[in-house]
Design a protein around this motif. Structure first.
Motif, PDB file in Angstrom:
ATOM      1  N   LEU A 102      -5.040 -15.223  -6.527  1.00  0.00           N
ATOM      2  CA  LEU A 102      -6.468 -15.165  -6.223  1.00  0.00           C
ATOM      3  C   LEU A 102      -7.293 -15.150  -7.496  1.00  0.00           C
ATOM      4  CD1 LEU A 102      -8.441 -14.978  -3.860  1.00  0.00           C
ATOM      5  CD2 LEU A 102      -8.322 -12.494  -4.047  1.00  0.00           C
ATOM      6  N   TRP A 103      -6.841 -14.413  -8.495  1.00  0.00           N
ATOM      7  CA  TRP A 103      -7.567 -14.330  -9.757  1.00  0.00           C
ATOM      8  C   TRP A 103      -7.554 -15.667 -10.497  1.00  0.00           C
ATOM      9  CZ3 TRP A 103     -10.450 -10.645 -12.270  1.00  0.00           C
ATOM     10  CH2 TRP A 103     -10.734 -10.887 -13.621  1.00  0.00           C
ATOM     11  N   THR A 104      -6.412 -16.313 -10.501  1.00  0.00           N
ATOM     12  CA  THR A 104      -6.231 -17.516 -11.316  1.00  0.00           C
ATOM     13  C   THR A 104      -6.904 -18.745 -10.725  1.00  0.00           C
ATOM     14  OG1 THR A 104      -4.101 -16.662 -12.073  1.00  0.00           O
ATOM     15  CG2 THR A 104      -4.500 -19.007 -12.408  1.00  0.00           C
ATOM     16  N   TYR A 105      -6.873 -18.861  -9.392  1.00  0.00           N
ATOM     17  CA  TYR A 105      -7.290 -20.124  -8.771  1.00  0.00           C
ATOM     18  C   TYR A 105      -8.523 -19.998  -7.883  1.00  0.00           C
ATOM     19  CZ  TYR A 105      -2.607 -21.494 -10.215  1.00  0.00           C
ATOM     20  OH  TYR A 105      -1.470 -21.746 -10.946  1.00  0.00           O
ATOM     21  N   GLY A 106      -9.529 -19.278  -8.327  1.00  0.00           N
ATOM     22  CA  GLY A 106     -10.780 -19.301  -7.579  1.00  0.00           C
ATOM     23  C   GLY A 106     -11.077 -18.034  -6.834  1.00  0.00           C
ATOM     24  N   CYS A 144      -8.971  -4.901  -2.426  1.00  0.00           N
ATOM     25  CA  CYS A 144      -8.550  -3.786  -3.269  1.00  0.00           C
ATOM     26  C   CYS A 144      -9.696  -3.398  -4.198  1.00  0.00           C
ATOM     27  CB  CYS A 144      -7.318  -4.171  -4.084  1.00  0.00           C
ATOM     28  SG  CYS A 144      -6.722  -2.834  -5.167  1.00  0.00           S
ATOM     29  N   PRO A 145     -10.055  -2.130  -4.266  1.00  0.00           N
ATOM     30  CA  PRO A 145     -11.162  -1.712  -5.131  1.00  0.00           C
ATOM     31  C   PRO A 145     -10.897  -1.930  -6.617  1.00  0.00           C
ATOM     32  CG  PRO A 145      -9.998   0.199  -4.257  1.00  0.00           C
ATOM     33  CD  PRO A 145      -9.475  -0.993  -3.524  1.00  0.00           C
ATOM     34  N   LEU A 146      -9.633  -2.115  -6.987  1.00  0.00           N
ATOM     35  CA  LEU A 146      -9.293  -2.324  -8.397  1.00  0.00           C
ATOM     36  C   LEU A 146      -9.301  -3.800  -8.792  1.00  0.00           C
ATOM     37  CD1 LEU A 146      -6.307   0.173  -8.772  1.00  0.00           C
ATOM     38  CD2 LEU A 146      -8.713   0.543  -9.334  1.00  0.00           C
ATOM     39  N   PHE A 147      -9.292  -4.694  -7.804  1.00  0.00           N
ATOM     40  CA  PHE A 147      -9.157  -6.116  -8.095  1.00  0.00           C
ATOM     41  C   PHE A 147     -10.330  -6.621  -8.941  1.00  0.00           C
ATOM     42  CE2 PHE A 147      -9.998 -10.590  -7.144  1.00  0.00           C
ATOM     43  CZ  PHE A 147      -8.772 -11.148  -7.449  1.00  0.00           C
ATOM     44  N   GLY A 148     -10.002  -7.174 -10.115  1.00  0.00           N
ATOM     45  CA  GLY A 148     -11.022  -7.731 -10.981  1.00  0.00           C
ATOM     46  C   GLY A 148     -11.832  -6.686 -11.726  1.00  0.00           C
ATOM     47  N   ARG A 149     -11.537  -5.424 -11.484  1.00  0.00           N
ATOM     48  CA  ARG A 149     -12.236  -4.340 -12.179  1.00  0.00           C
ATOM     49  C   ARG A 149     -11.233  -3.673 -13.123  1.00  0.00           C
ATOM     50  NH1 ARG A 149     -13.905  -4.427  -6.842  1.00  0.00           N
ATOM     51  NH2 ARG A 149     -16.145  -4.785  -6.534  1.00  0.00           N
ATOM     52  N   GLY A 150     -10.528  -2.662 -12.610  1.00  0.00           N
ATOM     53  CA  GLY A 150      -9.514  -2.047 -13.459  1.00  0.00           C
ATOM     54  C   GLY A 150      -8.245  -2.865 -13.548  1.00  0.00           C
ATOM     55  N   THR A 152      -6.530  -6.498 -13.810  1.00  0.00           N
ATOM     56  CA  THR A 152      -6.624  -7.917 -14.148  1.00  0.00           C
ATOM     57  C   THR A 152      -5.277  -8.352 -14.738  1.00  0.00           C
ATOM     58  OG1 THR A 152      -7.378  -7.528 -16.414  1.00  0.00           O
ATOM     59  CG2 THR A 152      -9.091  -7.670 -14.700  1.00  0.00           C
ATOM     60  N   PRO A 153      -5.034  -9.657 -14.893  1.00  0.00           N
ATOM     61  CA  PRO A 153      -3.757 -10.079 -15.483  1.00  0.00           C
ATOM     62  C   PRO A 153      -3.504  -9.508 -16.876  1.00  0.00           C
ATOM     63  CG  PRO A 153      -4.795 -11.929 -14.385  1.00  0.00           C
ATOM     64  CD  PRO A 153      -5.800 -10.811 -14.374  1.00  0.00           C
ATOM     65  N   SER A 154      -4.564  -9.294 -17.645  1.00  0.00           N
ATOM     66  CA  SER A 154      -4.376  -8.739 -18.982  1.00  0.00           C
ATOM     67  C   SER A 154      -4.175  -7.226 -18.959  1.00  0.00           C
ATOM     68  CB  SER A 154      -5.583  -9.072 -19.876  1.00  0.00           C
ATOM     69  OG  SER A 154      -6.769  -8.521 -19.329  1.00  0.00           O
ATOM     70  N   HIS A 155      -4.579  -6.585 -17.857  1.00  0.00           N
ATOM     71  CA  HIS A 155      -4.377  -5.142 -17.710  1.00  0.00           C
ATOM     72  C   HIS A 155      -4.016  -4.851 -16.258  1.00  0.00           C
ATOM     73  CE1 HIS A 155      -5.488  -0.838 -17.203  1.00  0.00           C
ATOM     74  NE2 HIS A 155      -5.011  -0.761 -18.424  1.00  0.00           N
ATOM     75  N   GLY A 215      -1.247  -3.034 -10.510  1.00  0.00           N
ATOM     76  CA  GLY A 215      -0.278  -3.257  -9.449  1.00  0.00           C
ATOM     77  C   GLY A 215       0.620  -4.443  -9.739  1.00  0.00           C
ATOM     78  N   ALA A 216       1.804  -4.437  -9.113  1.00  0.00           N
ATOM     79  CA  ALA A 216       2.769  -5.517  -9.344  1.00  0.00           C
ATOM     80  C   ALA A 216       2.254  -6.859  -8.851  1.00  0.00           C
ATOM     81  CB  ALA A 216       4.081  -5.181  -8.642  1.00  0.00           C
ATOM     82  N   CYS A 217       1.384  -6.863  -7.852  1.00  0.00           N
ATOM     83  CA  CYS A 217       0.865  -8.131  -7.314  1.00  0.00           C
ATOM     84  C   CYS A 217      -0.003  -8.878  -8.323  1.00  0.00           C
ATOM     85  CB  CYS A 217       0.053  -7.872  -6.049  1.00  0.00           C
ATOM     86  SG  CYS A 217       1.015  -7.182  -4.698  1.00  0.00           S
ATOM     87  N   MET A 218      -0.498  -8.171  -9.327  1.00  0.00           N
ATOM     88  CA  MET A 218      -1.283  -8.814 -10.381  1.00  0.00           C
ATOM     89  C   MET A 218      -0.408  -9.191 -11.568  1.00  0.00           C
ATOM     90  SD  MET A 218      -4.345  -9.899 -11.136  1.00  0.00           S
ATOM     91  CE  MET A 218      -5.716  -9.008 -10.390  1.00  0.00           C
ATOM     92  N   VAL A 219       0.725  -8.515 -11.717  1.00  0.00           N
ATOM     93  CA  VAL A 219       1.604  -8.777 -12.850  1.00  0.00           C
ATOM     94  C   VAL A 219       2.346 -10.093 -12.684  1.00  0.00           C
ATOM     95  CG1 VAL A 219       3.645  -8.002 -14.104  1.00  0.00           C
ATOM     96  CG2 VAL A 219       1.957  -6.339 -13.356  1.00  0.00           C
ATOM     97  N   SER A 220       2.965 -10.249 -11.541  1.00  0.00           N
ATOM     98  CA  SER A 220       3.880 -11.365 -11.342  1.00  0.00           C
ATOM     99  C   SER A 220       3.146 -12.696 -11.273  1.00  0.00           C
ATOM    100  CB  SER A 220       4.663 -11.166 -10.045  1.00  0.00           C
ATOM    101  OG  SER A 220       5.391 -12.330  -9.723  1.00  0.00           O
TER     102      SER A 220
END
Length: 381
Positions: A360-364, A333-339, A341-344, A347-352
């Motif tokens: 993926l963000w949390t564990y490596g 996803c072009p937004l992953f880790g850019r626009g 993140t868990p703090s912002h 998409g719902a896949c980053m919220v939950s």
């Protein structure tokens, strides 16, 4: 701790991983989907994908109830909180899911809506009992795991004669979603399914029999510990190698064939099937969700407040839908880790807490992202 520590031991994990590498046929690729978001986090948290051979691919499925709830449902809840002067109660993860213009239920609270986080539907019943002058609405979501408590709350409210308690029912059903993914032409071809753990404690393993009998897709119901996951993958590899398609139950310490009959009876008493229900990423799926039966219509918030449902398209730049269908990995996803993140989250896949992007963000994320680049072409063939 019994049933936890003994399923997290390094020597046993290494032995199981060695057996998978030994028995996986190097001439083929194994594509297994873990439906449940809890399993996605087990894979990432414990680094289990690093122990698997390159030709054993784990594909993330839609098994997160927060992730699969479409934006239109969030907007309906926001409308309740902002326009109908109710106290809206729901679970924590759902409060942060963005809807139209990135607005969430947290934003609705900031805009003056009375939105509360609760841990149990009975918290909402208690709130209705203690505040008879207020309309208390419970926004109910989840798979079969969280459905019986909602049914129990409605029965308790009826027994007490509460006139100020109602429910927005957004409970969805696991087998229907699994069938839909297998029927989706753009979804990756799957060699096996890792059946959900908590859902299966309620409904049992028998509802998955049709996947094996009619579709010839192996299913292994797995627990949520590292050894559970590795053993389940080994069981799937063996089924594929043997040309078998069966339902096997790795999680025997909690799951039976018929599940929890009392919980199923509760659900059948209060709920019935909807003709269709929209899922984020999957579209409209027939007979995949529940609604409140006519006998308990007085507790149906959709009827009480005349809530129309409006389908709302997802942001074009967010690949949450493709990720939920197993077509893409979060790192693509072009937004992953850019626009996003868990703090912002966008998409719902980053919220939950069970979302694939959050895992993926949390564990490596760096290691997994590199692996995604190298293996995605084979995975999506």
């Amino acid at each position: 701790m019994k049933y936890v520590d003994e399923y997290r031991t390094r020597p046993e994990a290494q032995a199981l991983a060695a057996k998978i590498r030994e028995e996986a046929d190097p001439a083929r690729v194994y594509r297994f989907m873990e439906f449940c978001g809890g399993h996605t986090h087990v894979l990432s948290r414990w680094g289990l994908t690093d122990l698997l051979p390159e030709n054993v691919r784990m594909i993330h499925g839609p098994g997160c109830p927060v992730c699969v709830l479409p934006m239109g449902r969030i907007e309906s809840a926001r409308e309740l909180a902002l326009e109908h002067d109710v106290t809206l109660c729901t679970y924590a993860d759902l409060l942060r899911v963005p809807a139209v213009k990135g607005k969430s239920l947290f934003d609705a609270r900031a805009e003056g809506g009375d939105v509360r986080m609760i841990y149990s539907p009975m918290d909402a019943v208690k709130m209705a009992r203690e505040n008879p002058e207020r309309q208390i609405v419970f926004f109910a979501i989840g798979f079969e795991t969280t459905t019986p408590p909602t049914a129990a709350a409605i029965l308790a409210a009826k027994a007490e004669g509460l006139k100020n308690f109602s429910v927005v029912c957004s409970h969805v059903l696991t087998p229907a979603a699994m069938n839909h993914i297998l029927d989706t032409p753009t979804a990756p071809k799957l060699d096996g399914l890792v059946g959900p753990a908590h859902v299966s404690t309620v409904i049992g393993w028998k509802p998955y029999a049709s996947f094996a009998e009619k579709r010839r897709v192996p299913v292994v119901v797995a627990g949520f510990e590292p050894l559970d996951m590795l053993l389940s993958i080994l069981m799937l590899v063996r089924q594929v190698n043997d040309g078998r398609a069966e339902v096997e139950n790795e999680f025997t310490r909690a799951v039976t064939a018929d599940g929890n009959r009392k919980a199923i009876a509760l659900m059948d008493e209060v709920f019935e099937l909807r003709d269709s229900f929209e899922w984020r990423g999957l579209g409209s799926v027939p007979h995949s969700a529940l609604k409140i039966r006519e006998a308990y219509a007085e507790f149906d918030a959709e009827r009480r407040f005349n809530l129309p449902y409006r389908s709302i398209p997802e942001p074009k730049s967010c690949l949450c839908g493709e990720i939920l269908r197993g077509e893409k990995e979060p790192a693509q996803c072009p937004l992953f880790g850019r626009g996003c993140t868990p703090s912002h989250p966008i998409g719902a896949c980053m919220v939950s807490s069970e979302g694939a992007c959050a895992a993926l963000w949390t564990y490596g994320r760096r290691a997994d992202k590199e692996k995604t680049k190298n293996t995605n072409q084979e995975t999506t063939k």
